[in-house]
Design a protein around this motif. Structure first.
Motif, PDB file in Angstrom:
ATOM      1  N   ILE A 184       0.834  -1.203   0.000  1.00 27.80           N
ATOM      2  CA  ILE A 184       0.000   0.000   0.000  1.00 27.80           C
ATOM      3  C   ILE A 184       0.868   1.251   0.000  1.00 27.80           C
ATOM      4  N   SER A 231       2.190   1.797  -3.427  1.00 28.25           N
ATOM      5  CA  SER A 231       1.129   2.381  -4.250  1.00 28.25           C
ATOM      6  C   SER A 231       1.014   3.884  -4.015  1.00 28.25           C
ATOM      7  N   GLY A 265      -0.372   2.881  -9.851  1.00 29.75           N
ATOM      8  CA  GLY A 265      -0.694   2.898  -8.426  1.00 29.75           C
ATOM      9  C   GLY A 265      -1.987   2.175  -8.133  1.00 29.75           C
ATOM     10  N   ALA A 266      -3.000   2.437  -8.976  1.00 30.81           N
ATOM     11  CA  ALA A 266      -4.283   1.760  -8.785  1.00 30.81           C
ATOM     12  C   ALA A 266      -4.157   0.272  -9.070  1.00 30.81           C
ATOM     13  N   GLN A 308      -1.477  -1.489  -8.687  1.00 31.91           N
ATOM     14  CA  GLN A 308      -0.741  -2.059  -7.552  1.00 31.91           C
ATOM     15  C   GLN A 308      -1.692  -2.395  -6.414  1.00 31.91           C
ATOM     16  N   LEU A 309      -2.592  -1.440  -6.103  1.00 26.86           N
ATOM     17  CA  LEU A 309      -3.571  -1.701  -5.041  1.00 26.86           C
ATOM     18  C   LEU A 309      -4.473  -2.871  -5.402  1.00 26.86           C
ATOM     19  N   TYR A 333      -1.873  -6.394  -6.569  1.00 32.69           N
ATOM     20  CA  TYR A 333      -0.957  -6.883  -5.541  1.00 32.69           C
ATOM     21  C   TYR A 333      -1.636  -6.964  -4.176  1.00 32.69           C
ATOM     22  N   ALA A 334      -2.118  -5.801  -3.716  1.00 28.26           N
ATOM     23  CA  ALA A 334      -2.552  -5.740  -2.318  1.00 28.26           C
ATOM     24  C   ALA A 334      -3.843  -6.492  -2.080  1.00 28.26           C
ATOM     25  N   ASN A 340       8.672  -5.462  -6.064  1.00 30.17           N
ATOM     26  CA  ASN A 340       8.130  -4.127  -5.831  1.00 30.17           C
ATOM     27  C   ASN A 340       9.208  -3.067  -5.849  1.00 30.17           C
TER      28      ASN A 340
END
Lengths: 173, 101
Positions: free
Chosen positions: A42, A45, A57-58, A60-61, A64-65, B41
């Motif tokens: 987070i 992101s 970024g979106a 990634q959220l 991934y998250a 990452n």
């Protein structure tokens, strides 16, 4: 260093990311490790948003998250934790000096090497005019269309492979 | 943009090294996979920072591909861990030594 919103965001996101990453490798309980991993993801992101890359970024959220971490939580709830030490100190003595050397090397190469590369056409004004998501997706669906299709094929193969590997074998034994 | 890009690159290198140390010192396969996610990452941060410095968007396209590969890696790797656990009742990498000479 002036104290504006962007630098506050960067320092808080980056310090929390490093602290959570240290937690992810030093917590003995795997549940704490996965929670630290979510925290790192987070924060990264948020760093993407401070860099102006809102599409990744979106993503990634979302990917991934949410999606990948759910895999880990599922497997951790299935596989019980083994008895024994989670961290071996004799490897720590070896790995931390080597890691420091690799960090110096990475920093040297990144800072003094890559800044001399060619600059592209997407200056901040152009990206601001057409939007980050449109710029990235234009590149993705024109120049990188074939790697995009290969990536979808890799996902299909991974899905089939995960089903085949994880299947219980009933007939043989 | 007030933060120098070198700070992002330094953060990326730091997270990369933390992931590397995690791969070496952890004894559980799931924790080793989590450390590889940290390294992926770190690479993502470096890609996006280089992009913003060099006025390009190709790095963000590659972040998209890294996300894809990470999803595939999590699916395959965790499937393998499930299979190994079903066979051996153990996920400690010190005892999984069939490939050792």
């Amino acid at each position: 260093m002036e104290l504006n919103l962007n630098s506050i965001a960067f320092w808080s996101f980056s310090s929390l990311a490093v602290l959570s990453a240290l937690g992810a490798i030093f917590f003995r309980n795997l549940v704490y490790t996965v929670l630290s991993l979510i925290s790192v993801l987070i924060m990264i992101s948020g760093l993407f948003f401070t860099l102006g890359a809102e599409l990744v970024g979106a993503l990634q959220l979302l990917i991934y998250a949410v999606a990948i971490v759910v895999f880990y939580v599922l497997v951790i709830s299935t596989v019980p934790q083994f008895k024994g030490k989670a961290i071996d100190p004799k490897y720590m003595l070896l790995s931390i000096p080597i890691g420091f050397l690799i960090f110096l090397e990475l920093a040297y190469v990144s800072v003094y090497g890559a800044w001399k590369s060619n600059t592209g056409i997407f200056s901040p004004e152009i990206v601001e005019k057409i939007g980050n998501a449109k710029a990235v997706s234009t590149m993705l669906f024109t120049k990188y269309l074939f790697p995009f299709e290969v990536a979808s094929l890799i996902l299909l193969v991974a899905m089939i492979g995960a089903i085949v590997i994880g299947k219980k074998q009933e007939q043989e034994d | 943009m007030s933060i120098p890009y070198e700070y992002y690159i330094a953060l990326s290198g730091l997270l990369m090294v933390i992931g590397l140390v995690g791969i070496i010192i952890r004894r559980n396969i799931i924790a080793v996979l989590i450390s590889t996610e940290l390294m992926l990452n770190a690479v993502n941060i470096a890609f996006v920072a280089f992009d913003m410095k060099l006025h390009d968007v190709a790095g963000q396209v590659f972040v998209f591909f890294i996300l894809t590969i990470a999803a595939a890696e999590a699916a395959i790797g965790l499937g393998l861990i499930m299979a190994i656990y079903r066979l051996r009742k153990d996920v400690n990498i010190d005892t999984l030594t069939e490939l050792k000479l």
